[in-house]
Design an enzyme around this catalytic site. Structure first.
Site, mmCIF file in Angstrom:
data_model
loop_
_atom_site.group_PDB
_atom_site.id
_atom_site.type_symbol
_atom_site.label_atom_id
_atom_site.label_comp_id
_atom_site.label_asym_id
_atom_site.label_seq_id
_atom_site.Cartn_x
_atom_site.Cartn_y
_atom_site.Cartn_z
ATOM 1 C CG HIS A 75 -76.142 -33.344 -17.384
ATOM 2 N ND1 HIS A 75 -76.063 -32.999 -16.168
ATOM 3 C CD2 HIS A 75 -77.959 -33.840 -17.688
ATOM 4 C CE1 HIS A 75 -76.497 -33.524 -14.711
ATOM 5 N NE2 HIS A 75 -77.577 -33.883 -15.350
ATOM 6 C CG ASP B 239 -81.564 -34.856 -16.670
ATOM 7 O OD1 ASP B 239 -80.531 -34.739 -16.239
ATOM 8 O OD2 ASP B 239 -82.859 -34.272 -16.349
ATOM 9 C CG HIS C 2 -79.541 -30.637 -14.318
ATOM 10 N ND1 HIS C 2 -80.143 -30.548 -15.043
ATOM 11 C CD2 HIS C 2 -79.609 -31.898 -13.222
ATOM 12 C CE1 HIS C 2 -80.485 -31.749 -15.417
ATOM 13 N NE2 HIS C 2 -79.934 -32.665 -14.184
ATOM 14 N NE ARG D 251 -83.759 -37.950 -13.660
ATOM 15 C CZ ARG D 251 -82.390 -37.933 -14.658
ATOM 16 N NH1 ARG D 251 -81.655 -36.908 -14.087
ATOM 17 N NH2 ARG D 251 -82.478 -38.244 -15.830
#
Ligand code: SIN
Length: 279
Positions: free
Chosen positions: A100, A102, A255, A270
Site C-alpha cells: 500500500h 499510505d 510498502h 509512526r
C-alpha cells in the site's frame, strides 16, 4: 555539529542506510536539507542505533513539515500525531500487512512517514518497499501513453470499512463507514512535486477502480499494475533492529509490513508528514 553523513544503498534502486547522524540532536538546517535530497534520490532512508524519545521523534519529523493524525487509528495518548503500531503474540493480522501507499484515500495523502522500532520479534517483521518511479520507468512507452492522463478512484472501504482487512489489526480504533466509503480521485501516474519524476500511483489496498473505464477493463488493468508495481527489482527490504528509524517518501514508494512472527510482540512508533494533492 557536523553536517556530513554517509549513505550506503540498500538495493540497486531503492533505499539507503544513513550513517553518522544522531537524530536526537538539534540537526543543522544544512543536514536536514541534505537528508531531503537523499530522500528524493533513495526514497527510503534507514538510520540505525537511534535512541529516540517520542518527543525527539516528533521534533525530527517536524523538520520535514507539519505532522498529521491518522483518520482511523487512535493517536498516542500524549502525542495524538503519533501512532503506536503494536502486534501482540496472539494477533492474526498486523497493521500495514499488504502492499500500500499510505492514506491515498485522502485528497492530500501524506508526504512520508517516519517509523521507529521500539520492540521487535527475535526474527522477521521486516518491511518491504517498492520504488514506484522505477516501476513507471520500466513500462513500455505505449503503456506509459495509455496511463498518462488516466484517473483512479481511491477509497478506504476495503481496508477500514466493515470487515476490512485493517480493522482486524489492533491499531485501528474506528470503523467510520461513511468516511471509509468516500472516494477520491488521483492521477494513475503522479509527478513528484520536488523531483519532477513520474511514478505509478495505484495500490492494491486503496485503489478501487479507474475512472471512465468498464469495470472489467479497470479490474484487468489494475491487476496488471498492482503486480508490476511491486516486482522484485524495484524493491528493498528493511530488517529492523531496536533503535532503527526508517523514513520513506510516500509519493514514490509503496510498502508492506510482513507478519511472519506469530507468537511474538512487535511495537513501532509512526508519525506522518502532511502532503499535497497529487498531480
Ligand atoms: C505501515 O506504516 O504500514 C506499517 C509499517 C510497519 O509496521 O513496518
Amino acid at each position: 555539529m557536523s553536517t556530513r553523513f554517509e549513505l550506503k544503498p540498500l538495493s540497486g534502486r531503492t533505499g539507503a542506510e544513513v550513517f553518522s547522524v544522531d537524530l536526537a540532536g538539534d540537526l543543522p538546517a544544512e543536514t536536514v536539507a541534505k537528508l531531503r535530497r537523499a530522500l528524493l534520490e533513495h526514497h527510503v532512508l534507514v538510520f540505525r542505533g537511534q535512541q529516540l524519545s517520542p518527543e525527539e521523534q516528533l521534533r525530527f519529523g517536524r523538520r520535514f513539515g507539519e505532522l498529521e493524525r491518522h483518520p482511523f487509528v487512535a493517536g498516542n495518548a500524549d502525542h495524538p500525531e503519533m501512532i503506536d503500531i503494536i502486534t501482540e503474540p496472539e494477533d492474526t493480522a498486523n497493521f500495514g500487512g499488504g502492499w500500500h501507499t499510505d492514506l491515498t484515500f485522502r485528497e492530500a495523502p501524506d508526504l512520508g512517514s517516519i517509523l521507529y522500532a521500539v520492540q521487535l520479534p527475535p526474527a522477521g517483521g521486516d518491511t518491504l518497499f517498492a520504488n514506484q518511479q522505477a516501476a513507471y520507468e520500466a513500462l513500455s512507452e505505449t503503456m506509459k501513453g495509455i496511463l498518462d492522463g488516466l484517473v483512479a478512484v481511491h477509497s478506504a472501504a476495503e481496508q477500514y470499512g466493515p470487515r476490512g482487512y485493517s480493522t482486524r489489526s489492533r491499531a485501528v480504533a474506528t470503523t467510520d463507514t461513511d468516511l471509509a466509503a468516500q472516494g477520491v480521485e488521483h492521477p494513475v501516474v503522479r509527478t513528484h512535486p520536488e523531483s519532477g519524476r513520474k511514478a505509478l500511483y495505484v495500490n492494491r489496498a486503496f485503489t478501487a477502480r479507474i475512472k471512465d473505464m468498464r469495470r472489467d477493463e479497470s479490474a484487468a488493468l489494475l491487476e496488471f499494475l498492482f503486480r508490476h508495481a511491486v516486482k522484485e527489482p524495484f524493491t528493498c527490504r528493511v530488517r529492523w533492529e531496536p533503535g532503527t528509524l526508517t523514513m520513506w517518501d510516500n509519493r514514490s514508494v509503496q510498502h508492506y509490513a510482513l507478519h511472519d512472527y506469530a507468537g511474538h510482540r512487535r511495537h513501532m512508533r509512526r508519525i506522518t508528514i502532511r502532503g499535497d494533492r497529487p498531480v
